[in-house]
Every structure is written in structure tokens, then in C-alpha cells.
Design a protein around this motif. Structure first.
Motif, PDB file in Angstrom:
ATOM      1  N   HIS A 157       0.740  -1.404  -0.053  1.00  0.00           N
ATOM      2  CA  HIS A 157      -0.320  -0.016  -0.146  1.00  0.00           C
ATOM      3  C   HIS A 157       1.046   1.359   0.055  1.00  0.00           C
ATOM      4  N   TYR A 158       0.163   2.329  -0.502  1.00  0.00           N
ATOM      5  CA  TYR A 158       0.825   3.755  -0.421  1.00  0.00           C
ATOM      6  C   TYR A 158      -0.202   4.507   0.686  1.00  0.00           C
ATOM      7  N   VAL A 159       0.547   5.183   1.662  1.00  0.00           N
ATOM      8  CA  VAL A 159      -0.392   6.008   2.537  1.00  0.00           C
ATOM      9  C   VAL A 159       0.050   7.439   2.292  1.00  0.00           C
ATOM     10  N   VAL A 160      -0.825   8.247   1.951  1.00  0.00           N
ATOM     11  CA  VAL A 160      -0.644   9.551   1.591  1.00  0.00           C
ATOM     12  C   VAL A 160      -1.261  10.441   2.528  1.00  0.00           C
ATOM     13  N   VAL A 161      -0.399  11.359   3.174  1.00  0.00           N
ATOM     14  CA  VAL A 161      -1.093  12.366   4.204  1.00  0.00           C
ATOM     15  C   VAL A 161      -0.823  13.672   3.805  1.00  0.00           C
ATOM     16  N   PHE A 162      -2.059  14.418   3.730  1.00  0.00           N
ATOM     17  CA  PHE A 162      -1.606  15.738   3.366  1.00  0.00           C
ATOM     18  C   PHE A 162      -2.454  17.015   4.160  1.00  0.00           C
ATOM     19  N   SER A 163      -1.930  18.167   4.018  1.00  0.00           N
ATOM     20  CA  SER A 163      -2.679  19.126   4.694  1.00  0.00           C
ATOM     21  C   SER A 163      -2.342  20.441   3.975  1.00  0.00           C
ATOM     22  N   ASP A 164      -3.664  21.237   3.974  1.00  0.00           N
ATOM     23  CA  ASP A 164      -3.404  22.502   3.279  1.00  0.00           C
ATOM     24  C   ASP A 164      -2.813  23.382   4.033  1.00  0.00           C
ATOM     25  N   ILE A 165      -1.624  23.953   3.435  1.00  0.00           N
ATOM     26  CA  ILE A 165      -0.715  24.944   4.498  1.00  0.00           C
ATOM     27  C   ILE A 165      -0.855  26.286   4.193  1.00  0.00           C
ATOM     28  N   SER A 166      -1.648  26.538   3.256  1.00  0.00           N
ATOM     29  CA  SER A 166      -1.939  28.075   3.019  1.00  0.00           C
ATOM     30  C   SER A 166      -1.890  28.966   4.038  1.00  0.00           C
ATOM     31  N   ILE A 167      -2.738  28.547   5.243  1.00  0.00           N
ATOM     32  CA  ILE A 167      -2.882  29.469   6.491  1.00  0.00           C
ATOM     33  C   ILE A 167      -1.690  29.519   7.203  1.00  0.00           C
ATOM     34  N   LEU A 168      -0.911  28.548   7.388  1.00  0.00           N
ATOM     35  CA  LEU A 168       0.246  28.241   7.881  1.00  0.00           C
ATOM     36  C   LEU A 168       1.371  28.901   7.092  1.00  0.00           C
ATOM     37  N   LYS A 169       1.232  29.143   5.786  1.00  0.00           N
ATOM     38  CA  LYS A 169       2.210  29.963   5.004  1.00  0.00           C
ATOM     39  C   LYS A 169       2.003  31.408   4.967  1.00  0.00           C
ATOM     40  N   ASP A 170       0.725  31.704   5.157  1.00  0.00           N
ATOM     41  CA  ASP A 170       0.167  33.251   5.285  1.00  0.00           C
ATOM     42  C   ASP A 170       1.031  33.728   6.685  1.00  0.00           C
ATOM     43  N   THR A 171       0.454  32.713   7.674  1.00  0.00           N
ATOM     44  CA  THR A 171       0.918  33.281   9.068  1.00  0.00           C
ATOM     45  C   THR A 171       2.391  33.326   9.237  1.00  0.00           C
ATOM     46  N   GLN A 172       3.228  32.536   8.443  1.00  0.00           N
ATOM     47  CA  GLN A 172       4.605  32.681   8.534  1.00  0.00           C
ATOM     48  C   GLN A 172       5.073  33.771   7.859  1.00  0.00           C
ATOM     49  N   GLN A 173       4.374  34.211   6.738  1.00  0.00           N
ATOM     50  CA  GLN A 173       4.753  35.399   6.057  1.00  0.00           C
ATOM     51  C   GLN A 173       4.486  36.603   6.953  1.00  0.00           C
ATOM     52  N   GLN A 174       3.278  36.605   7.654  1.00  0.00           N
ATOM     53  CA  GLN A 174       2.924  37.553   8.506  1.00  0.00           C
ATOM     54  C   GLN A 174       4.075  37.657   9.729  1.00  0.00           C
ATOM     55  N   LEU A 175       4.280  36.600  10.252  1.00  0.00           N
ATOM     56  CA  LEU A 175       5.157  36.395  11.246  1.00  0.00           C
ATOM     57  C   LEU A 175       6.676  37.092  10.675  1.00  0.00           C
ATOM     58  N   GLN A 176       6.781  36.701   9.669  1.00  0.00           N
ATOM     59  CA  GLN A 176       8.375  37.182   9.182  1.00  0.00           C
ATOM     60  C   GLN A 176       8.320  38.628   8.973  1.00  0.00           C
ATOM     61  N   ARG A 177       7.110  39.164   8.556  1.00  0.00           N
ATOM     62  CA  ARG A 177       6.915  40.501   8.474  1.00  0.00           C
ATOM     63  C   ARG A 177       7.068  41.253   9.932  1.00  0.00           C
ATOM     64  N   MET A 178       6.246  40.604  10.821  1.00  0.00           N
ATOM     65  CA  MET A 178       6.227  40.937  12.226  1.00  0.00           C
ATOM     66  C   MET A 178       7.708  40.890  12.759  1.00  0.00           C
ATOM     67  N   ALA A 179       8.501  40.091  12.441  1.00  0.00           N
ATOM     68  CA  ALA A 179       9.887  39.919  12.931  1.00  0.00           C
ATOM     69  C   ALA A 179      10.623  40.920  12.349  1.00  0.00           C
ATOM     70  N   HIS A 180      10.305  41.382  11.126  1.00  0.00           N
ATOM     71  CA  HIS A 180      11.408  42.334  10.658  1.00  0.00           C
ATOM     72  C   HIS A 180      10.685  43.870  10.507  1.00  0.00           C
ATOM     73  N   TYR A 181       9.484  43.936  10.590  1.00  0.00           N
ATOM     74  CA  TYR A 181       8.781  45.288  10.384  1.00  0.00           C
ATOM     75  C   TYR A 181       8.130  45.738  11.664  1.00  0.00           C
ATOM     76  N   ASP A 182       8.127  47.145  11.940  1.00  0.00           N
ATOM     77  CA  ASP A 182       7.539  47.713  12.965  1.00  0.00           C
ATOM     78  C   ASP A 182       5.880  47.830  12.412  1.00  0.00           C
ATOM     79  N   PRO A 183       5.197  47.002  13.164  1.00  0.00           N
ATOM     80  CA  PRO A 183       3.777  46.908  12.936  1.00  0.00           C
ATOM     81  C   PRO A 183       2.997  48.282  12.787  1.00  0.00           C
TER      82      PRO A 183
END
Ligand code: C2E
Length: 895
Positions: free
Chosen positions: A439-465
Motif C-alpha cells: 500500500h501507499y499511505v498519503v497524508v496531506f494538509s492545506d498549509i496556505s494558512i500556515l504559510k500566510d501566518t509564516q509570512q505575517q510572522l516574518q513581516r512582524m519579525a522584521h517590520y514595525d507593525p
């Protein structure tokens, strides 16, 4: 079930039968041989006693003196008579031979007339050895052989003791029916044959009907024991004279005995077999009965489990079944748990078989893609996974999985309304027992929110809100990079350290929202006057740093900075609907002249900024290596002061205030001290101005208020209820919009009455921002807090404005008090102040009373209260405790 066990039983029975038959045969064999052995022993002992009897008879006859005498007298007839007596004896009848010799010569023959042995006598006498020993002697050779057992006894002369003759006695073995019947008596089933040197001697003793040539067959087989034609035989030598002789005894069983034995054993075997079978059957039935019910419930349980029902196992009486049932139950539970986990996972799980046929998807899959298993049945993996770039996107992952068993990574899918979504996908291959992929077991998740958050965090980490400008961390990175580049290309950089003038004032007076609005607008204005390649960051609070990356001379840099200053001072900001002019101060430092690294460059730009502020704000200062050392010291001191406040190095001393009419202690003034480690007490004059300009006075003032109220509360609890606490307020504190609510909170926390607190503010503070001051003071007044004007007389000295403020007490500055006696002008001023204040219902307190005369004057001028070194110096709380315990010190001095 029983039918299924039948062949097993039959097999068991056959095995038992065979086993029993074999063992029975063996037992019969052993038993017969044992019997033959016993018979042989019996016959041997019969022969022994038979020969012993003859021995006795012959020896007795030979030893008789009369026989010796007869031999001596040569009386043959007497010898016959004497020998006849021997033959007449009970054993004598068994003697076939009886011969007497005299002087070694044959003399008298009393042999049985049946045997004609006269011609054999000389050789017989010669062959028979002396004495007491039976010898088998062949008297006649074949074809009619005659074998005898002979014993020879000497006859001794009683006088000389010499052998005078020999007495020979013996028996013929051939046709010796007497011997045979003696040996064979009571032998029912065994036939006997005497054998000498492998040949039969005499007739056999046959007790039953057996073939006549059987003995011959046994002898010709030359075996000592065994079976022949169903008859057992044994051929063993007989012992004569205690020694093995040539004479053998052949024993042969007849049919009856064997059959009887076989019957006996067969019967027993059958019985045993029946017993075993019936026991086995009974046991089987019992076991079946015992296990059938638990087995049925176990089977039912297993069936329900296989149908996916959630049932619990009921244990029964069979431990093994219980173990099996419990294990099954555990396995079912664990399976259910795994199923639940799969169904409740946030990630989609898809399972394909080895041919990539879809066989399972979980709830999360349906939730993420909106499709159920039925809807996507038979689809290829890439369609199932809704991959954007078709089948090819799975080629590499699938190859990796086939080679290594696992792959994971990001892949682009179209699962949410068909719009591209990043998926985090892992594929694992499962292998069967033959190590083939099953068998092949495929596990996946939609990480668009995670990526958005990541970008946001990156922005927050580098930019003054707030302003959207680079923050310190990004700034450091960019500056580092630009410094390296400048170093590489040997060019210059200009750093502008920018600070909004009096930002705190706006923030405090208009509130934080207005402050934020101003900061955003200021950021935009700086950005507007900078180039894209420049680095701009909000460094913190109202501080910005702009790095001009194009190489500039000092002159050009100063011009650029000045343009920025002008851009602020020339044009007002619109904040909360109001136009306000806000200026900036800029400290300027250039790379490489003023520093080659970030730290030095920033420190020097900051120093230059400090200088710009000191010199009246709204201007640019370029760093100068010889720049005021004082600036550096001030910066250091500011840091120290901040740390001092954080680390609790501040403490309060209290100076008593007395009523001048009755000398009673009416209150204390809280005065802050800095207990600097290694230095000792530092007085407010040395740090309050710095705290004021840096804004540290705001948190410090809050701490003073809290501590003073806490102390007053303690004194009141100790019973000193009528003491008032005066606390100095700074101009900055007064501008804090939250001042009244902060104080209300402190009073509530200490459960203190507001009228016991008196806040001292200076005239100049009131005049600086009249509107704010009136608002704040009204709020404080509403709380019931009393206000006193400190250092009265040094500022505007106008009582007119007092009408606008809810003031309860005026504090005449010590400079007036000090010269009270000498200077009549001061006396007049003080007198006027006191009278006017009293007319307005305001009390007056004089500070700085250093001697008795001053005290006396003030009393005469009707001053209400007084404070000064003459009365009491400021002191720590512990000393104040003692003072409060004592009676009023003023009263004591009067006395
Ligand atoms: N020559 C002379 N001086 C006398 C005599 N009696 C009292 N003094 C001194 O006069 C000052 C009275 O406090 P102030 O006028 O409020 O003046 C205070 C006040 O403006 C400020 N200050 C002290 N504590 C605080 C505080 O907690 N907050 C604020 N904002 N300012 C404070 O520092 C100033 C100086 O405080 P200190 O050094 O403690 O100096 C105190 C006190 O020690 C006297 O007989 N002769």
C-alpha cells in the motif's frame, strides 16, 4: 464436531492396537522364554538330586568295610550278594550299571541285563576316571549309540588303607524312561529331549501332539533358543558335578501353552484398549461439553468484532479462551482507536493499493476537498490529490517512495475552490511479509494558512507593525550588509538618528492613539524625503534611524538632514483633526569617520542627537569626536537611573510638617533618594532633572506615590491617623492623562482616604500647559486629593491664577524663609502671601525653617504650618516611626 474427531479416534485406536499387539507379542516371547528358563532350572535341580541320590548310594556301598573284606577274601558270590543289597536300595533301582573291580581287574558285574556290555567293560573301567565325578561315556557307537553317566568309587582296605578295588555305578541315558519321567513329571505344556553333543539321547518326553521331527529341526537349526513353527524352544547345557557338561536339555513348548498365553495377553490387551478408548471417548465428550459453550460465545464475539461492532468480551470458565477473547478485545479497541485517530486527524489520509487504486480516504480528506470516497473512486493519485501540475508532479516523490519508502515535501494543489493551495504531503509505502509494496499511505494538509501566518510572522519579525518601517532586527541586518559593501567599495554612509521633539508631551496630553497617528505620519514624511536605496527604521518610541547609502560629504549630509528637519518644522501634522507643528532633532554620524561598525556609528549618532536636543531641538548636529564629554556622562547616567529604578535602588525619606499654632505633627513630605551601590545616598537635585528630561520621572513618580501611600497606610494602621502625606509631582506626571486614575487605583489598593494625600506642584508646572493642568487638577480634586503649590513665590507669584485651580495649600519657598529676619521686604511678601491666601481660604506652609527666629516670625505672621531642618530633617521611615512614637518634638523644644 464429533464427526471431525472420529478419524482421529480411529487413528488413535489403530495406533494403540498396534502398540499393544507389539508389546503383547514381546511380553509373550519374554514370558515363554522365562518359563522355559525356569523349567530348565527345575529339571536341572531334579537331575542334581537324582544324581546326588545315586552318589550317596554308591559312596556308602564303596565305603562299607565288608565290601573291602569281601574283595580281600576274593569271595565273588559274597560280592554279588553285597552289591544286590545296594541295588535293592530305593535308589538302587535307577542304576543301570554296577560293576566291582578287584586289583584293577573286572570282577563282579551287576549290570542291567537290558544292556549287553560285557565286551565294553575293560575299556569302560579304563576310561572312567576317579572319583566322585560323573562322566558321560559312550558305550556303543552309532548306529545304536548308547551313552551312560558313570561314577567310580574306590574300595579301601580298612587295615592298609590301600585301594583294593573300585565300585562303578552308572545309568544309561538312552531309553532311560525312569530318568525322563522323573525329569518330565508335572510338565504339561513342555516337551523334553536330552541332547549329547548336538544329538538326541534317548527318546523325547512328549506331553502333547507336536510334529515328531520338530526336535531334529531345532537341533539342526543350531540355535539355543527361539521359535520354530509357532513353538518356543530352549537348548541349554546341563550341569553335572557343578560343571557345564556336554549333556544338554532341549525344551520345546506345545501349541496349547502358547495359545493360552496369547489368549491371556490378547484378552488383557483388548480390555486395556477398550478401557483406553472408552476413557478417551468420555474425555472427548466431557471436553467438548466443557468447551462448546465458551467456544460458541468466543466465536460470536469474534464475529461481532469482525463486523465492526463495539462489544465487550464476557470471560468464561476456560482461561485460554478468556485470554484469546481479551486479546481480541484489546486488538479491537486498539483498532477502533486507530480508526478514530484516522477519522479525527486534521490531515487528509489517502490509501492506495500497490497498483495505485484508491481504497481509503478519511473525513479530513472529504472536509478539505469536499469529495467523498464514492465520488473519487477509481481516480488516479494525482486527481485524487488535486495536484496542479498533473501526473508529473508525483513522479519524483513516487520514485523516491519506491526506492526509500518515504517522501515528504510541499506540492501545489487546487483543492480550495480550484484556487492553488500549497499542500504539505507525505507518502509512505507499506510492505507485506514478502517485503513487496502492498500500500501507499498519503497524508496531506492545506498549509496556505500556515504559510500566510509564516509570512505575517516574518513581516512582524522584521517590520514595525505601527509604521511598517523596518524594525531594529531588519535594520541591523541591512546596515551590516551596507557597511560591508561600503567597506568593500571604500565609500561612505551617513546615519541620521532622528527623534521627534516633545513627542511625550503629545502622547501624554492627547493620548496614545494620537501619538500613534503622529508616529505613522512622521514615518511617512521621513520616507517621503528619503530614497528607496536608503535604510529607514523605527528604532523604538519616537526614534527613527535613516541611513543614506549614497556617498556624501559632511556638508551634503548636513544639508540632507537639515532638509528633513525643515520638512517637519515647515509643515504641521493633522492629528485627530487638529493641526500641530512637530519638530525633529537629528544626530548625524558618518561612516567611516565617526565609526566603522554599527555600534560605534549608532552611539555617536545618538550622542550627536543628544547634543541637538540639548541645544534647543529642531536642528541637526553632526558628531564631533571632541563632543561634550558631559553628553556621554548624561547618557551613562540615564542608563544608570533606569537600572536604579528597575532594581529598587530608590528609597523614600520623610520630612515632618508641623502646625505652628500648637506644634503638633500634621504631616510628612515624601522625598526620594537614590541609594546608589558603592556610593551611598544621592539627593534628588542630582537626578530629578535628568529623570525629567528623559521621562524616567513618570515611572519613578508612580513608584514614589505607591511607596508613600503604602507607608502612610502602615502608620495609620499603627494608630497615627491624622498625618498627611505630601508627595512631589513632576510636570511630566501632571501631563499624564492617566494620572488621576493611577492615583485612584493606588488609594484603593492601600484602602486609603484621598484627603490624607497632598500633591505638591510648582507654579511653573501649572503655567506650562494651563489647560491640561486644570483638567488633571480638577480630576484629582474630584477624587478628594488636596493640592499644594510648591516653591511659591519663585515663579509667577501671581495669586490671580489660583482662582482657576482647586488649591488647598501654598508652600512658601525656603529662599524667602531663609532671609526672613534680616530682609523686611521678604517679611512683607510673606505676610502679604499669607493674608491673601487666607482670604482665599488657602492654608500656608513655610519650608526651609532653619532656626528659631524664622519659626517665631512665621508664627507671628500667622503662617499655619512649617517644615525645616530646625524642626526635623528628612529621615528614613524607621526614624520617622520613632518620632511618631514620641510626643511632638516642637512641644519639647518649646519647653
Ligand atoms: N536648605 C534647607 N533645605 C531644606 C530644609 N528643610 C528641607 N529642606 C530641603 O528642601 C527640599 C524640599 O523639597 P522641595 O522643595 O519639594 O524640593 C524637592 C523636590 O522638588 C524634588 N523632589 C524630591 N523628591 C521628589 C519626588 O519624589 N518627586 C519629584 N517630582 N520631585 C522630588 O527635589 C527637591 C529637593 O529635594 P531635597 O534635596 O530632598 O530637599 C528637600 C529638603 O531636604 C531647610 O531647613 N533648609
Amino acid at each position: 464436531m464429533l464427526m471431525a474427531l472420529l478419524p482421529a479416534f480411529l487413528l488413535l485406536a489403530v495406533a494403540l492396537l498396534t502398540l499393544t499387539y507389539n508389546s503383547t507379542s514381546k511380553m509373550v516371547d519374554e514370558s515363554v522364554h522365562h518359563q522355559l528358563q525356569e523349567t530348565h532350572h527345575r529339571l536341572q535341580s531334579r537331575l542334581d538330586s537324582y544324581l546326588n541320590g545315586l552318589d550317596n548310594l554308591l559312596s556308602t556301598a564303596a565305603e562299607q568295610a565288608v565290601l573291602a573284606a569281601i574283595i580281600s577274601s576274593d569271595d565273588r558270590q559274597a560280592a554279588r550278594t553285597q552289591l544286590q543289597k545296594t541295588l535293592d536300595n530305593s535308589h538302587g533301582e535307577y542304576l543301570d550299571l554296577l560293576i566291582l573291580t578287584r586289583q584293577g581287574q573286572y570282577w563282579v558285574n551287576m549290570n542291567s541285563p537290558l544292556y549287553m556290555l560285557e565286551h565294553r567293560l575293560p575299556s569302560l573301567i579304563a576310561d572312567t576316571p576317579f572319583f566322585n565325578k560323573w562322566s558321560s561315556i559312550e558305550l556303543e557307537p552309532s548306529p545304536s549309540p548308547l551313552t551312560a553317566l558313570i561314577q567310580r568309587y574306590p574300595v579301601l582296605s580298612p587295615d592298609s588303607g590301600q585301594i583294593t578295588g573300585s565300585l562303578f555305578g552308572g545309568l544309561v541315558l538312552n531309553d532311560n524312561l525312569t530318568l525322563l519321567s522323573l525329569l518330565g513329571q508335572e510338565l504339561e505344556n513342555i516337551n523334553v529331549q536330552l541332547v549329547l553333543r548336538g544329538k538326541p539321547v534317548g527318546p523325547p518326553l512328549i506331553n502333547s501332539d507336536i510334529p515328531s521331527d520338530l526336535f531334529t529341526q531345532v537341533l539342526s537349526s543350531q540355535r539355543l533358543q527361539g521359535q520354530i513353527q509357532g513353538h518356543y524352544f530352549s537348548l541349554q547345557p546341563l550341569l553335572i558335578n557343578g560343571e557345564q557338561s556336554e549333556l544338554q536339555l532341549l525344551l520345546l513348548t506345545n501349541d496349547a501353552m502358547f495359545q493360552q498365553l496369547q489368549q491371556t495377553y490378547g484378552y488383557h490387551t483388548l480390555l486395556a484398549l477398550l478401557l483406553v478408548l472408552s476413557t478417551a471417548l468420555a474425555l472427548s465428550l466431557y471436553t467438548l461439553r466443557l468447551i462448546s459453550s465458551p467456544l460458541a460465545s468466543l466465536t460470536l464475539f469474534a464475529e461481532q468484532v469482525s463486523r465492526g461492532h463495539s462489544v465487550s468480551f464476557q470471560p468464561d470458565c476456560i482461561e485460554e479462551f478468556n485470554l484469546l477473547g481479551t486479546s481480541l478485545e484489546q486488538a479491537e479497541k486498539s483498532l477502533r482507536l486507530h480508526r478514530l485517530v484516522l477519522e479525527n486527524m486534521m490531515e487528509a489520509v489517502v490509501i492506495f493499493d500497490r497498483a495505485h487504486h484508491l481504497i481509503y480516504v478519511n473525513h479530513a480528506y472529504t472536509k478539505i476537498t469536499g469529495q467523498s470516497l464514492d465520488e473519487i473512486a477509481g481516480q488516479t493519485p494525482y486527481r485524487t490529490l488535486h495536484l496542479e501540475s498533473g501526473d508529473t508532479s508525483l513522479q519524483l516523490p513516487w520514485q523516491t517512495v519506491n526506492a526509500t519508502g518515504f517522501w515528504q515535501g510541499e506540492i501545489s494543489g487546487r483543492i480550495r475552490n480550484g484556487s492553488p493551495s500549497p499542500l504539505w504531503l507525505s507518502i509512505t509505502s507499506l510492505r507485506d511479509t514478502d517485503n513487496e509494496i502492498s500500500h501507499y499511505v498519503v497524508v496531506f494538509s492545506d498549509i496556505s494558512i500556515l504559510k500566510d501566518t509564516q509570512q505575517q510572522l516574518q513581516r512582524m519579525a522584521h517590520y514595525d507593525p505601527l509604521t511598517g518601517l523596518a524594525n531594529r532586527s531588519l535594520f541591523n541586518e541591512l546596515l551590516d550588509h551596507n557597511l560591508s559593501r561600503a567597506a568593500r567599495h571604500d565609500t561612505s554612509l551617513t546615519m541620521l538618528f532622528i527623534d521627534l521633539d516633545k513627542f511625550k508631551h503629545i502622547n501624554d496630553s492627547l493620548g496614545h492613539a494620537a501619538g500613534d497617528e503622529l508616529l505613522k505620519a512622521a514615518a511617512r514624511r521621513i520616507q517621503h524625503h528619503s530614497r528607496t536605496e536608503d535604510i529607514l527604521c523605527r528604532f523604538g518610541g519616537d526614534e527613527f534611524i535613516l541611513v543614506l547609502t549614497s556617498p556624501l560629504s559632511h556638508q551634503q549630509a548636513m544639508c540632507a538632514a537639515q532638509r528633513l528637519v525643515n520638512a517637519f518644522s515647515d509643515k504641521p501634522f493633522r492629528i485627530q483633526g487638529q493641526y500641530r507643528y512637530v519638530s525633529i532633532s537629528i544626530g548625524l554620524a558618518c561612516y567611516p569617520e565617526h565609526g566603522r561598525d554599527q555600534e560605534t556609528l549608532m552611539k555617536n549618532a545618538d550622542t550627536a542627537l543628544y547634543q541637538a536636543k540639548e541645544q534647543g531641538r529642531n536642528q541637526v548636529q553632526i558628531f564631533d569626536a571632541g563632543m561634550n564629554l558631559q553628553t556621554q556622562i548624561q547618557i551613562k547616567k540615564t542608563t544608570e537611573l533606569r537600572i536604579a529604578l528597575e532594581q529598587g535602588q530608590m528609597e523614600l525619606h520623610y520630612q515632618p510638617q508641623f502646625c505652628l499654632r500648637d506644634g503638633s505633627l500634621v504631616g510628612v513630605e515624601a522625598l526620594v533618594r537614590w541609594n546608589k551601590p558603592g556610593i551611598g545616598l544621592v539627593y534628588p537635585g542630582d537626578f530629578i532633572p535628568l529623570a525629567e528630561t528623559t521621562g524616567i520621572i513618570v515611572p519613578m513618580g508612580k513608584w514614589v506615590l505607591k511607596e508613600a501611600c503604602h507607608q502612610l497606610s502602615a502608620w495609620r494602621q499603627a494608630g497615627f491617623n491624622n498625618i498627611r502625606m505630601a508627595v512631589n509631582l513632576s510636570a511630566r506626571q501632571l501631563r499624564q492623562p492617566s494620572l488621576a486614575s493611577d492615583i485612584a487605583g493606588i488609594l484603593q489598593q492601600q484602602e486609603m482616604n484621598a484627603d490624607m494625600l497632598e500633591l505638591e506642584i510648582t507654579e511653573s508646572m501649572l503655567m506650562e500647559d494651563m489647560n491640561t493642568a486644570i483638567t488633571t487638577m480638577s480630576e484629582l480634586n474630584q477624587l478628594g486629593i488636596h493640592l499644594a503649590i510648591d516653591d511659591f513665590g519663585t515663579g509667577y507669584s501671581s495669586l490671580a491664577y489660583l482662582k482657576n485651580f482647586p488649591v488647598r495649600r501654598l508652600k512658601i519657598d525656603k529662599s524667602f524663609v531663609q532671609d526672613l529676619t534680616a530682609d523686611t521686604e521678604d517679611t512683607a511678601i510673606i505676610s502679604a502671601i499669607i493674608n491673601l491666601a487666607h482670604n482665599m481660604g488657602i492654608a500656608v506652609i513655610a519650608e526651609g525653617i532653619e532656626n528659631e527666629a524664622q519659626l517665631e516670625y512665621l508664627r507671628q505672621l500667622n503662617c499655619d504650618e512649617g517644615q525645616g531642618y530646625f524642626l526635623a530633617r528628612p529621615m528614613p521611615a524607621a526614624d520617622m516611626d520613632k518620632l511618631l512614637q514620641e510626643s511632638c518634638p516642637l512641644v519639647e523644644k518649646d519647653q
